[in-house]
Design an enzyme around this catalytic site. Structure first.
Site: not given
Ligand code: NAD
Ligand code: UFG
Length: 333
Positions: A124, A148, A152
């Site tokens: 991330s 979190y 990562k």
């Molecule tokens: P998500 O929660 O929708 O998907 C993750 C999946 O992993 C879920 O279906 C959950 O049930 C499964 N899971 C969790 N722990 C497990 C375990 N111990 N065994 C088996 N399954 C397990 O999340 P996502 O948004 O699809 O994110 C996927 C990956 O990308 C994650 O590792 C997350 O940290 C990373 N990531 C997500 C974002 C974002 O904004 N969505 C940003 C940066 C990185």
């Molecule tokens: N924001 C608002 N109101 C809300 C939610 C968010 O104003 O109700 C603003 C935040 O302050 C920020 C922007 O919208 O400026 C984006 O916020 P998000 O919560 O959507 O995303 P972040 O950038 O804070 O974080 C996300 C994931 C993290 C990840 C990061 C980088 O939640 O897990 O992107 O990938 F690490």
């Protein structure tokens, strides 16, 4: 190639399964459904008209995982499984360290035993902490501000050490920026339980009247309109990046980090205004105070992805907000 997709019923995993199946990869999904629903499996099958195996299990169950590796001839793994809520990780750090680190360690141990050494890992942009120089290159300093993010970063270090110890491994750590949007079918998308923490799902709930207004967290940042700026990337573009990463690790033995972002930053107000314009709907908002731990601005330098993977994003902000609205409309209760 047969690909094991951990976390394959989750938001990004499910979209990636679609791209894999449509590109004739074989797919095996492992997920414990802690943050996703079993229905996603049939939705992926409906969208792709392809079949695949699903194992409902916790990745930390070493024996069960070994059984899968002995039954299936797996060529590579895309590892999405993990817990991802920043706020919850501050409340429950042990849960996050245990789940995210143990599952990765177990996975790598079993992969090693079965000599499957090709891995794409979901990292991330959170590993960059707050940067002064933008856009952010992969060579920027790394730091985190919550458990979190630390999981990562620690996993990235573990994978670096694994590669140093045995460079038959080939590993790509994909650093995602802000994934948003949904598949054009409207069948799968981001569907968080309760009140969303992230901007786009919150805006969608406001758009359909499930929440009264958006709280904009601060308008006094040093950005073009004072609101936070992020690099939003369409989840389908992001999913396609994983196929490019697989092609790379199939041909190269390496351990590298690659940004997946568009390279463009949009403010919170850009998102609100574009959402309103494209979907012809009102999104009421109020300016409130900054959210603890937020940074002003974050967007990717995506040159490395272009050079090494031949990947760059194709879908626009209009596509992102359109697909997000289409998904919420089709999935209102
Ligand atoms: P998500 O929660 O929708 O998907 C993750 C999946 O992993 C879920 O279906 C959950 O049930 C499964 N899971 C969790 N722990 C497990 C375990 N111990 N065994 C088996 N399954 C397990 O999340 P996502 O948004 O699809 O994110 C996927 C990956 O990308 C994650 O590792 C997350 O940290 C990373 N990531 C997500 C974002 C974002 O904004 N969505 C940003 C940066 C990185
Ligand atoms: N924001 C608002 N109101 C809300 C939610 C968010 O104003 O109700 C603003 C935040 O302050 C920020 C922007 O919208 O400026 C984006 O916020 P998000 O919560 O959507 O995303 P972040 O950038 O804070 O974080 C996300 C994931 C993290 C990840 C990061 C980088 O939640 O897990 O992107 O990938 F690490």
């Amino acid at each position: 190639m047969k690909i094991l997709v951990t976390g394959g019923t989750g938001y990004i995993g499910s979209h990636t399964c679609i791209e894999l199946l449509n590109s004739r990869y074989e797919v095996i999904v492992v997920d414990n459904l802690s943050n996703s629903k079993i229905e996603v499996i049939n939705k992926i099958k409906t969208i792709t008209n392809k079949d695949f195996k699903f194992y409902e299990m916790d990745l930390r169950s070493e024996e069960e995982l070994r059984n899968i590796f002995s039954k299936e001839k797996i060529d590579a793994v895309i590892h999405f499984a993990g817990l991802k809520a920043v706020g919850e990780s501050v409340q429950k750090p042990l849960l996050y360290y245990q789940n995210n680190l143990d599952s990765t360690l177990t996975l790598c141990k079993v992969m090693n035993e079965f000599k499957v050494k090709k891995l794409v890992f979901s990292s991330s942009a959170t590993v960059y902490g707050e940067q002064k120089v933008l856009p952010i290159k992969e060579s920027a300093s790394l730091s985190t501000t919550n458990p979190y993010g630390s999981t990562k970063l620690f996993i990235e270090y573990i994978l670096d050490d694994l590669y140093k110890s045995d460079n038959e491994w080939s590993i790509i750590k994909l650093r995602y920026f802000n994934p948003v949007g949904a598949h054009e079918s409207g069948l799968i998308g981001e569907d968080p339980n309760g009140i969303p923490n992230n901007l786009m799902p919150y805006v969608s709930k406001v758009a359909i009247g499930e929440l009264p207004y958006l709280n904009v967290f601060g308008d006094d940042y040093d950005t073009k309109d004072g609101t936070g700026v992020r690099d939003y990337i369409h989840v389908v573009d992001l999913a396609k990046g994983h196929l490019k990463a697989l092609e790379y690790i199939d041909k190269n033995n390496d351990c590298i980090a690659i940004n997946l972002g568009t390279g463009t930053g949009y403010s919170v107000l850009d998102i609100v205004k574009t959402y309103e314009k494209v979907n012809n709907i009102k999104v009421p908002y109020k300016i409130t105070k900054r959210r603890d731990g937020d940074i002003a601005e974050c967007y990717a330098d995506s040159t490395k992805a272009k050079e090494l993977l031949n990947w760059s994003s194709e879908l626009s902000l209009d596509d992102m907000v359109k697909s997000a609205y289409n998904f919420i409309i089709k999935n209102k209760e």
